[in-house]
Design a protein around this motif. Structure first.
Motif, mmCIF file in Angstrom:
data_model
loop_
_atom_site.group_PDB
_atom_site.id
_atom_site.type_symbol
_atom_site.label_atom_id
_atom_site.label_comp_id
_atom_site.label_asym_id
_atom_site.label_seq_id
_atom_site.Cartn_x
_atom_site.Cartn_y
_atom_site.Cartn_z
ATOM 1 N N ILE A 16 0.823 -1.197 0.000
ATOM 2 C CA ILE A 16 0.000 0.000 0.000
ATOM 3 C C ILE A 16 0.867 1.260 0.000
ATOM 4 O O ILE A 16 0.562 2.248 -0.671
ATOM 5 C CB ILE A 16 -0.934 0.001 1.230
ATOM 6 C CG1 ILE A 16 -1.937 -1.151 1.131
ATOM 7 C CG2 ILE A 16 -1.670 1.321 1.349
ATOM 8 C CD1 ILE A 16 -2.863 -1.062 -0.055
ATOM 9 N N GLU A 17 1.983 1.216 0.706
ATOM 10 C CA GLU A 17 2.866 2.381 0.786
ATOM 11 C C GLU A 17 3.377 2.803 -0.588
ATOM 12 O O GLU A 17 3.562 4.002 -0.851
ATOM 13 C CB GLU A 17 4.047 2.088 1.705
ATOM 14 C CG GLU A 17 3.690 1.968 3.182
ATOM 15 C CD GLU A 17 3.085 0.634 3.570
ATOM 16 O OE1 GLU A 17 2.685 0.474 4.728
ATOM 17 O OE2 GLU A 17 2.985 -0.266 2.687
ATOM 18 N N GLN A 63 -3.457 8.404 5.755
ATOM 19 C CA GLN A 63 -4.377 7.550 5.001
ATOM 20 C C GLN A 63 -3.771 6.180 4.741
ATOM 21 O O GLN A 63 -4.465 5.160 4.808
ATOM 22 C CB GLN A 63 -4.754 8.231 3.686
ATOM 23 C CG GLN A 63 -5.701 9.412 3.844
ATOM 24 C CD GLN A 63 -5.929 10.154 2.543
ATOM 25 O OE1 GLN A 63 -4.986 10.414 1.787
ATOM 26 N NE2 GLN A 63 -7.180 10.500 2.263
ATOM 27 N N VAL A 64 -2.476 6.148 4.439
ATOM 28 C CA VAL A 64 -1.795 4.871 4.243
ATOM 29 C C VAL A 64 -1.832 4.053 5.521
ATOM 30 O O VAL A 64 -2.126 2.846 5.513
ATOM 31 C CB VAL A 64 -0.342 5.097 3.781
ATOM 32 C CG1 VAL A 64 0.426 3.774 3.784
ATOM 33 C CG2 VAL A 64 -0.305 5.728 2.395
ATOM 34 N N LYS A 65 -1.568 4.696 6.622
ATOM 35 C CA LYS A 65 -1.592 4.010 7.913
ATOM 36 C C LYS A 65 -2.997 3.491 8.221
ATOM 37 O O LYS A 65 -3.168 2.392 8.758
ATOM 38 C CB LYS A 65 -1.133 4.973 9.016
ATOM 39 C CG LYS A 65 -0.969 4.322 10.376
ATOM 40 C CD LYS A 65 -0.448 5.323 11.403
ATOM 41 C CE LYS A 65 0.958 5.797 11.056
ATOM 42 N NZ LYS A 65 1.500 6.682 12.119
ATOM 43 N N LEU A 66 -4.008 4.277 7.870
ATOM 44 C CA LEU A 66 -5.393 3.863 8.087
ATOM 45 C C LEU A 66 -5.718 2.612 7.282
ATOM 46 O O LEU A 66 -6.321 1.660 7.806
ATOM 47 C CB LEU A 66 -6.336 4.998 7.697
ATOM 48 C CG LEU A 66 -7.836 4.738 7.854
ATOM 49 C CD1 LEU A 66 -8.223 4.726 9.324
ATOM 50 C CD2 LEU A 66 -8.647 5.803 7.111
ATOM 51 N N PHE A 67 -5.302 2.586 6.023
ATOM 52 C CA PHE A 67 -5.569 1.415 5.189
ATOM 53 C C PHE A 67 -4.896 0.162 5.758
ATOM 54 O O PHE A 67 -5.509 -0.904 5.823
ATOM 55 C CB PHE A 67 -5.082 1.656 3.758
ATOM 56 C CG PHE A 67 -6.091 2.344 2.884
ATOM 57 C CD1 PHE A 67 -7.375 1.840 2.753
ATOM 58 C CD2 PHE A 67 -5.751 3.489 2.184
ATOM 59 C CE1 PHE A 67 -8.307 2.477 1.938
ATOM 60 C CE2 PHE A 67 -6.687 4.133 1.374
ATOM 61 C CZ PHE A 67 -7.960 3.633 1.255
ATOM 62 N N LEU A 113 -5.621 -3.556 4.893
ATOM 63 C CA LEU A 113 -5.252 -3.675 3.481
ATOM 64 C C LEU A 113 -3.745 -3.447 3.372
ATOM 65 O O LEU A 113 -3.272 -2.323 3.481
ATOM 66 C CB LEU A 113 -6.010 -2.641 2.648
ATOM 67 C CG LEU A 113 -7.504 -2.910 2.477
ATOM 68 C CD1 LEU A 113 -8.258 -1.619 2.216
ATOM 69 C CD2 LEU A 113 -7.743 -3.896 1.338
ATOM 70 N N ALA A 114 -2.996 -4.512 3.179
ATOM 71 C CA ALA A 114 -1.537 -4.415 3.202
ATOM 72 C C ALA A 114 -0.921 -4.309 1.821
ATOM 73 O O ALA A 114 0.061 -3.583 1.622
ATOM 74 C CB ALA A 114 -0.950 -5.629 3.929
ATOM 75 N N GLU A 115 -1.474 -5.036 0.851
ATOM 76 C CA GLU A 115 -0.916 -5.043 -0.491
ATOM 77 C C GLU A 115 -1.982 -5.439 -1.504
ATOM 78 O O GLU A 115 -3.029 -5.988 -1.139
ATOM 79 C CB GLU A 115 0.268 -6.007 -0.584
ATOM 80 C CG GLU A 115 -0.117 -7.463 -0.350
ATOM 81 C CD GLU A 115 1.078 -8.399 -0.353
ATOM 82 O OE1 GLU A 115 2.180 -7.955 -0.012
ATOM 83 O OE2 GLU A 115 0.889 -9.582 -0.704
ATOM 84 N N VAL A 116 -1.703 -5.147 -2.757
ATOM 85 C CA VAL A 116 -2.582 -5.564 -3.847
ATOM 86 C C VAL A 116 -1.738 -6.227 -4.928
ATOM 87 O O VAL A 116 -0.516 -6.131 -4.939
ATOM 88 C CB VAL A 116 -3.365 -4.369 -4.441
ATOM 89 C CG1 VAL A 116 -4.339 -3.799 -3.427
ATOM 90 C CG2 VAL A 116 -2.417 -3.291 -4.957
ATOM 91 N N ARG A 117 -2.418 -6.905 -5.832
ATOM 92 C CA ARG A 117 -1.730 -7.569 -6.942
ATOM 93 C C ARG A 117 -1.832 -6.700 -8.199
ATOM 94 O O ARG A 117 -2.857 -6.084 -8.465
ATOM 95 C CB ARG A 117 -2.357 -8.935 -7.209
ATOM 96 C CG ARG A 117 -2.330 -9.874 -6.007
ATOM 97 C CD ARG A 117 -0.918 -10.232 -5.581
ATOM 98 N NE ARG A 117 -0.934 -11.188 -4.479
ATOM 99 C CZ ARG A 117 -0.861 -12.504 -4.632
ATOM 100 N NH1 ARG A 117 -0.749 -13.021 -5.851
ATOM 101 N NH2 ARG A 117 -0.893 -13.306 -3.591
ATOM 102 N N PRO A 144 -5.933 -8.713 3.129
ATOM 103 C CA PRO A 144 -4.601 -8.110 3.256
ATOM 104 C C PRO A 144 -3.676 -8.378 2.085
ATOM 105 O O PRO A 144 -2.769 -7.591 1.819
ATOM 106 C CB PRO A 144 -4.046 -8.745 4.542
ATOM 107 C CG PRO A 144 -5.220 -9.322 5.250
ATOM 108 C CD PRO A 144 -6.177 -9.716 4.177
ATOM 109 N N VAL A 145 -3.884 -9.482 1.370
ATOM 110 C CA VAL A 145 -2.905 -9.897 0.360
ATOM 111 C C VAL A 145 -3.354 -9.662 -1.076
ATOM 112 O O VAL A 145 -2.553 -9.774 -2.003
ATOM 113 C CB VAL A 145 -2.547 -11.391 0.531
ATOM 114 C CG1 VAL A 145 -1.920 -11.636 1.896
ATOM 115 C CG2 VAL A 145 -3.777 -12.278 0.349
#
Length: 307
Positions: A18-19, A31-35, A41-45, A258-259
């Motif tokens: 997400i970062e 906002q990043v910390k909130l996600f 929500l840690a990462e997306v593909r 999260p993944v």
């Protein structure tokens, strides 16, 4: 009675924290910390070099139940969150049919229920097959994050890329559809409403109502529901909803949030695949698939299946 014959999914190997999306999506550090910490929500593909057709073909390649049965496919449906997912005149669904030898099938897109369109496509496929009496339908889902609207639900979720492919038949011995409930709320159109925040305020109650409505149609008490397969909007939304309906949060399959993030209309099928791989569903178990979508208005949908 509509039944799922076979389900397959595909997630790209590229993982984006997400970062790393903060600059592209104009997210503040808070906002990043909130996600990450609140919504989980840690990462997306992502598959930067792949097209939508590539995603859909990759999902179908994993659909073992289709091999040798292409001639039985009567309908090919693409469930879309967004009405437009590729530039004109590109048509990934018709291209997929040509590649797979499905030119004989009636192929079209299903949309306007936003992220709940996957459930609408399943219902429509079942009704079409019931009219024909035999054959199979291929229901596809998955999109590219090709615009900012297709990357981010502000303050709520982040979209990820992926795809699913599902074979549907008119009747079958397992994964039978017992009930479908959908509630369309046209007053939640942000561009027309005097109160754009109304959707967020009524989201939990509206989704809870449609889950209870589907369970009622199926004559199923929530206590007898083995599992809820959610749309992967975020974790906290489902925690709140479970408190509202008195359902154990541990029986909502949230492991993909999260993944993978929110994979458009493919969430339900991704979560179904995970449930099957982990042995979370036994023969005779009843489970709920639920989703909500917002765009031109809002749709809240739920289905009850028997495994």
């Amino acid at each position: 009675m509509t039944a799922l014959e076979s389900v397959a999914t595909y997630l790209p190997s590229g993982r984006v924290p997400i970062e790393d999306l903060a600059g592209q999506l104009e997210l503040t550090p808070m906002q990043v910390k909130l996600f990450r910490r609140y919504h989980r929500l840690a990462e997306v593909r992502r598959e930067p070099d792949g097209t939508l057709l590539d995603l859909l073909l990759a999902a179908v390649a994993n659909l073992d139940g289709l091999r040798g049965r292409e001639h039985e496919i009567r309908y090919v449906l693409h469930a879309r969150t967004f009405p437009v997912v590729v530039p004109y005149p590109v048509n990934p669904v018709h291209a997929l049919c040509r590649i797979l030898g499905l030119d004989h099938a009636v192929a079209f897109a299903v949309t306007h229920h936003a992220c709940a369109t996957g459930l609408l496509a399943l219902d429509l496929a079942g009704r079409l097959l019931a009219h024909d009496g035999d054959g199979l339908a291929l229901v596809l889902a998955g999109e590219k994050t090709f615009t900012r609207d297709a990357q981010l639900v502000p303050e709520t979720s982040v979209f990820g890329e992926g795809a699913s492919a599902c074979l549907v038949r008119n009747a079958g011995p397992r994964d039978r559809l017992l009930a479908y409930a959908a509630h369309v709320r046209g007053e939640f159109d942000d561009e027309l409403s005097d109160d754009p925040a109304a959707y967020q305020r009524e989201y939990h109650s509206s989704l809870a109502d449609v889950i209870l409505a589907a369970a009622g149609k199926a004559r199923t008490d929530l206590g007898d529901v083995r599992l809820i397969l959610p749309h992967n909007v975020n974790v906290v939304a489902w925690q709140r909803l479970c408190r509202r309906i008195g359902y154990p949060i541990g029986q909502v399959l949230l492991d993909n949030v999260p993944v993978a993030g929110h994979v458009f209309c493919a969430d339900a099928f991704l979560n179904y695949q995970t449930a099957r791989e982990r042995g979370l569903l036994r023969p005779g178990d009843r489970y709920v698939v639920a989703a909500a979508g917002a765009g031109r208005g809002a749709t809240f949908s739920a289905m009850v299946f028997e495994h």
